[in-house]
Design an enzyme around this catalytic site. Structure first.
Site, PDB file in Angstrom:
ATOM      1  N   ILE A  24       0.830  -1.215   0.000  1.00 24.71           N
ATOM      2  CA  ILE A  24       0.000   0.000   0.000  1.00 24.71           C
ATOM      3  C   ILE A  24       0.858   1.256   0.000  1.00 24.71           C
ATOM      4  O   ILE A  24       0.343   2.367   0.104  1.00 24.71           O
ATOM      5  CB  ILE A  24      -0.955   0.023   1.204  1.00 24.71           C
ATOM      6  CG1 ILE A  24      -0.179  -0.096   2.529  1.00 24.71           C
ATOM      7  CG2 ILE A  24      -2.007  -1.067   1.087  1.00 24.71           C
ATOM      8  CD1 ILE A  24      -1.046   0.080   3.766  1.00 24.71           C
ATOM      9  N   GLY A  32       8.536   3.369  -1.267  1.00 20.06           N
ATOM     10  CA  GLY A  32       9.521   4.413  -1.057  1.00 20.06           C
ATOM     11  C   GLY A  32      10.873   4.000  -1.588  1.00 20.06           C
ATOM     12  O   GLY A  32      11.037   2.901  -2.142  1.00 20.06           O
ATOM     13  N   ALA A  33      11.877   4.888  -1.424  1.00 18.34           N
ATOM     14  CA  ALA A  33      13.205   4.628  -1.952  1.00 18.34           C
ATOM     15  C   ALA A  33      13.862   3.424  -1.281  1.00 18.34           C
ATOM     16  O   ALA A  33      14.507   2.610  -1.936  1.00 18.34           O
ATOM     17  CB  ALA A  33      14.085   5.861  -1.788  1.00 18.34           C
ATOM     18  N   ALA A  40      12.055   1.635   1.392  1.00 17.57           N
ATOM     19  CA  ALA A  40      11.050   0.996   2.239  1.00 17.57           C
ATOM     20  C   ALA A  40       9.789   0.687   1.438  1.00 17.57           C
ATOM     21  O   ALA A  40       9.499   1.327   0.426  1.00 17.57           O
ATOM     22  CB  ALA A  40      10.706   1.893   3.427  1.00 17.57           C
ATOM     23  N   VAL A  93       5.536  -0.318   2.285  1.00 16.99           N
ATOM     24  CA  VAL A  93       4.493  -0.406   3.305  1.00 16.99           C
ATOM     25  C   VAL A  93       3.467  -1.441   2.854  1.00 16.99           C
ATOM     26  O   VAL A  93       3.018  -1.433   1.706  1.00 16.99           O
ATOM     27  CB  VAL A  93       3.802   0.953   3.534  1.00 16.99           C
ATOM     28  CG1 VAL A  93       2.775   0.838   4.664  1.00 16.99           C
ATOM     29  CG2 VAL A  93       4.828   2.020   3.876  1.00 16.99           C
ATOM     30  N   LYS A 128       5.567  -1.080   7.832  1.00 13.95           N
ATOM     31  CA  LYS A 128       6.587  -0.454   6.994  1.00 13.95           C
ATOM     32  C   LYS A 128       7.888  -1.226   7.168  1.00 13.95           C
ATOM     33  O   LYS A 128       8.408  -1.351   8.281  1.00 13.95           O
ATOM     34  CB  LYS A 128       6.793   1.012   7.372  1.00 13.95           C
ATOM     35  CG  LYS A 128       7.818   1.726   6.495  1.00 13.95           C
ATOM     36  CD  LYS A 128       7.847   3.220   6.780  1.00 13.95           C
ATOM     37  CE  LYS A 128       8.806   3.942   5.839  1.00 13.95           C
ATOM     38  NZ  LYS A 128       8.784   5.400   6.024  1.00 13.95           N
ATOM     39  N   ASP A 149      10.506  16.265   7.080  1.00  9.57           N
ATOM     40  CA  ASP A 149      10.092  15.795   5.750  1.00  9.57           C
ATOM     41  C   ASP A 149       8.583  15.939   5.575  1.00  9.57           C
ATOM     42  O   ASP A 149       7.907  15.023   5.100  1.00  9.57           O
ATOM     43  CB  ASP A 149      10.520  14.344   5.548  1.00  9.57           C
ATOM     44  CG  ASP A 149      10.734  13.998   4.069  1.00  9.57           C
ATOM     45  OD1 ASP A 149      10.759  14.945   3.244  1.00  9.57           O
ATOM     46  OD2 ASP A 149      10.868  12.811   3.744  1.00  9.57           O
TER      47      ASP A 149
END
Length: 640
Positions: A24, A27-28, A30, A32, A47, A142
Site C-alpha cells: 500500500i 519508497g526509496a 522501504a 508499506v 513499513k 520531511d
C-alpha cells in the site's frame, strides 16, 4: 525494540505474527504493506525498511523509535511496535485506509485541489500535529503530501517522522540544532541544504509552506527538475509563491489569506519564519471545515488503496525510465565518494587491438578467453578484477563487470541496445598512448563485461594523496598528455564527461618516468540504456556548471576542458578542488555563483593560474578549445 501496549494487549515483535497482504506504499528504501496481526486479527500497516540502504547505527534508530512510540496526538500516526528481521526494520502502525494525500491527488486531482476550504481543512490538521511535535522538541524534517495519511473519516495523520529522519543520521545538539542533511529536495529548507549553521523546527515551517503549494498545484515547486538543480534554484531564487508556481501563467484563484500563510512560511531566513503555534492563529485557519468535509470531497469515486498503489508504482517506474539519465536512481544526500580504486597491480605490457564484437551477436563466448582473478576494486556502478588474457600467453589485464537489468523486448529498448552495441564497437577500436585500451566487450545475462589493458601504478588521485603537490614540470607534462587524449576522443565524437584524477591512471615507461592514461569511461556514453541498474557518478568537485543543469544537450567538449583545469589544480595544490567546502551543496553553490576554488589563489606559477582559470571559466563558450590548450604557454613547451 520496545513493545507497545494497546490497553492490555501487547503487540508482538516478531515477523511470524504478521501476515503481509498487499503493498500500500512504496519508497526509496522501504515498502508499506497492509497486514493482519495474527494475535488479535487487527489489520495494520507494516513499513519494512531495508537497513542496508541506511547510514546510521541501529542504536540511534532504537532511541528515535522509543521517542516516537510515546507520541500521542489525533494528527500523528500511532506506532504499535517495531523489530528487526535480518537486514530489515519492521515498523507496525495503525492502518489508514485513505492512503496519502499525495497519491489521492495523483489519482484524482493531478492539477491540485481546486477547493480552498478543502486545502485549509487538511493543512489545519497537519499544523495541529506539527504544534504537538514541536512542543515535544522534535523536528519532522520531511513534511510533504506523501507523508500525510488519511483515515476513512477524513482525519489527517502525519507519518514518517523521527524514523525517516534518524535513518539518515544524526540528532539535535545541545543548542537544539540539527546538523544532518535530511529531507526531500523540493520541500527542503535552505538551511538544511547548506548545513552551515544547523537548523531547528523552523525547517518544518518551510516544508509546510511548500506542501501548501503542492496541494494547490498538484506538485511541489521545481518538481520537474533533477535534485541538484532543485537545490540550486531553492538557494538562488526568490521563494516560490502561488503566482510563480501556477502553470502557464494562470491567474491565482486563491485568497489573500492563503497567500499570506505561504509567504509567511517561505522566508529564506529561518528567524523570520513564524512558529507553528502562531501560524495556527492565522485567520486562514479560523472556521475551517471538519474532517467529514475532507472525506466527502477526497474519497468520491476514489479507487482502492491497493489499486492506487499499483498505479503509482507503474507511474514511478515509467517516470524513472524517462528521467534525466545523468542523475543516479539511488542518489543519496550524503554524497559518498564511491570512485573505485585499483591498487597493487603488476606491471603490464602493450596489448594489440582485439577484433571488435559483432553488433547483433554479443555472446558470452568472448569471456571464455579471459580468466578472472581477485577483485581489485569496486565502485558505484562496477566491479574491477585482475585478469589474464589466455590468448596472449597469460598477459595481465583488467576485467570490468557492470551489472545490468533484465533485458527488455520493447522496440525502443531494442533500438537503444543496438545503438549501444554500435557505440561500443567504436570504443574497442580506439587506440591512443594516453587512453586505456578497451580490448573486448561482451554480455552475459547479468552483466556487461569489458577487458582493458593494465596500468600498474594506480590512479593519479592516489598519487596525489600519497605524495602531495606535484612538481610544476610533471604537472605540465601530464596536462599535455591528457589534452592529447581528449583531442583524440573529441575527434572521434566522444565527450568523456568524467575526467578527474580518479579516472587517470599511471603507468611506468622503460626509463621509470610515469605517464598518464585516461580511463575511457564507456558507461558515460551508454547512459540512455534502460538496463543498467547503476550509473557512474562524477566527483562533485569536478562537475562543471552545465552539469548541474537538466539539459543533456548542453554537454560539449568544453565540459572536458573544465575538468582538465580541475585536474591540473589538484596536481599543483595536492588536494581536490573546493576542499574548503563541507559538502556537495556548498560546492554546487560556489560553482553556480562563479566562485573558483580557494586553492587556485595559492598556485604560485602565473602561467598555471591563467591556464586553470581559462579552463574553468563559468561560461563554456569562453573556455579554450583543446587545440588552443595545446598551444597554451603553460603546456606548449612541456616534454611529452
Amino acid at each position: 525494540m520496545p513493545e507497545n501496549k494497546q490497553g492490555d494487549f501487547v503487540w508482538p515483535n516478531e515477523a511470524q505474527y504478521y501476515e503481509l497482504l498487499h503493498e500500500i506504499g512504496i519508497g526509496a528504501s522501504a515498502t508499506v504493506w497492509e497486514a493482519v496481526c495474527k494475535a488479535n486479527g487487527d489489520h495494520v500497516a507494516v513499513k519494512i525498511v531495508n537497513l542496508d540502504e541506511t547510514n546510521t547505527s541501529l542504536d540511534e534508530v532504537r532511541k528515535e523509535i522509543k521517542v516516537i512510540s510515546r507520541c500521542s496526538h489525533p494528527n500523528i500516526i500511532t506506532y504499535y511496535t517495531s523489530f528487526i528481521k535480518e537486514n530489515e526494520l519492521w515498523l507496525v502502525m495503525e492502518l489508514l485506509e485513505g492512503g496519502s494525500v499525495y497519491d489521492i491527488m495523483r489519482t484524482n486531482f493531478p492539477n491540485g485541489l481546486q477547493d480552498e476550504d478543502l486545502i485549509a481543512a487538511i493543512l489545519k490538521q497537519v499544523l495541529q500535529g506539527m504544534c504537538y511535535f514541536h512542543e515535544c522538541l522534535h523536528i519532522h524534517r520531511d513534511i510533504k503530501a506523501s507523508n500525510l495519511l488519511l483515515d476513512k473519516h477524513g482525519n489527517v495523520r502525519i507519518a514518517d517522522f523521527g524514523v525517516s529522519a534518524i535513518i539518515n543520521g544524526g540528532f539535535m545538539d545541545r543548542r537544539g540544532v540539527r546538523q544532518t542533511f535530511v529531507g526531500t529536495p523540493c520541500w527542503m529548507a535552505p538551511e538544511v541544504m547548506e548545513q552551515v549553521t544547523g537548523y531547528d523546527y523552523k525547517a518544518d515551517i518551510w516544508s509546510f509552506g511548500i506542501t501548501a503549494l503542492e496541494l494547490a498545484n498538484g506538485h511541489a515547486p521545481f518538481a520537474k527538475y533533477p535534485p541538484m538543480k532543485v537545490l540550486l534554484m531553492t538557494l538562488q531564487n526568490e521563494p516560490p509563491t502561488l503566482e510563480t508556481t501556477l502553470a502557464g501563467g494562470k491567474k491565482s484563484r486563491f485568497s489573500s489569506k492563503f497567500k499570506e500563510v505561504i509567504s509567511t512560511c517561505l522566508k529564506k531566513e529561518p528567524k523570520e519564519r513564524i512558529t507553528s503555534a502562531k501560524l495556527l492563529e492565522k485567520s486562514f485557519f479560523k472556521g475551517v471545515k471538519k474532517s467529514d468535509y475532507v472525506a466527502k470531497h477526497l474519497f468520491n469515486k476514489l479507487p482502492s488503496l491497493q489499486e492506487r498503489t499499483r498505479r503509482v508504482k507503474e507511474q514511478l517506474e515509467a517516470e524513472k525510465a524517462a528521467s534525466d539519465p545523468r542523475i543516479p536512481a539511488s542518489m543519496g544526500w550524503d554524497f559518498p565518494d564511491e570512485e573505485e580504486e585499483v591498487t597493487g597491480l603488476a606491471e603490464g605490457t602493450e596489448t594489440p587491438a582485439a577484433a571488435p564484437p559483432v553488433v547483433d551477436a554479443w555472446h558470452s563466448d568472448v569471456g571464455a578467453h579471459y580468466t578472472k582473478g581477485q577483485e581489485a576494486g569496486a565502485g558505484s556502478y562496477k566491479i574491477v578484477y585482475h585478469g589474464v588474457d589466455n590468448r596472449n600467453t597469460g598477459l595481465a589485464i583488467m576485467l570490468h563487470e557492470v551489472p545490468i537489468k533484465a533485458q527488455s523486448t520493447e522496440d525502443e529498448d531494442v533500438e537503444k541496445r543496438a545503438q549501444l552495441h554500435e557505440f561500443l564497437d567504436r570504443v574497442t577500436k580506439l587506440r591512443h598512448p594516453h587512453i586505456i585500451s578497451v580490448l573486448d566487450i561482451w554480455e552475459t545475462a547479468e552483466a556487461l563485461w569489458y577487458a582493458t589493458e593494465l596500468c600498474e601504478t594506480g590512479s593519479l588521485q592516489t598519487y596525489v594523496e600519497t605524495n602531495g603537490p606535484t612538481h610544476i614540470d610533471t604537472a605540465r607534462r601530464w596536462a599535455l598528455q591528457l589534452a592529447h587524449a581528449l583531442q583524440y576522443l573529441h575527434a572521434h565524437s566522444i565527450i568523456h564527461r568524467n575526467v578527474n584524477t580518479a579516472e587517470v591512471l599511471l603507468r611506468t615507461k622503460q626509463d621509470k618516468v610515469l605517464d598518464v592514461a585516461l580511463c575511457e569511461e564507456i558507461l558515460w556514453n551508454i547512459r540512455d540504456d534502460p538496463r543498467f541498474a547503476l550509473r557512474p557518478k562524477q566527483r562533485d568537485s569536478y562537475l562543471s556548471p552545465e552539469q548541474y543543469d537538466d539539459t543533456a544537450e548542453k554537454y560539449t567538449e568544453k565540459t572536458d576542458v573544465y575538468s582538465l583545469g580541475m585536474v591540473v589544480l589538484e596536481l599543483l595544490s595536492g588536494g581536490p578542488p573546493y576542499s574548503e567546502c563541507k559538502n556537495t551543496i556548498m560546492i554546487c553553490r560556489r560553482v553556480s555563483q562563479g566562485k573558483t576554488p580557494q586553492a587556485l589563489d595559492a598556485v604560485e606559477d602565473s602561467l598555471a593560474q591563467l591556464f586553470i582559470r581559462s579552463c574553468i571559466n563559468q561560461q563554456p563558450g569562453n573556455r579554450p578549445t583543446i587545440e588552443a590548450i595545446l598551444q597554451d604557454p603553460f603546456i606548449a613547451g612541456a616534454v611529452p
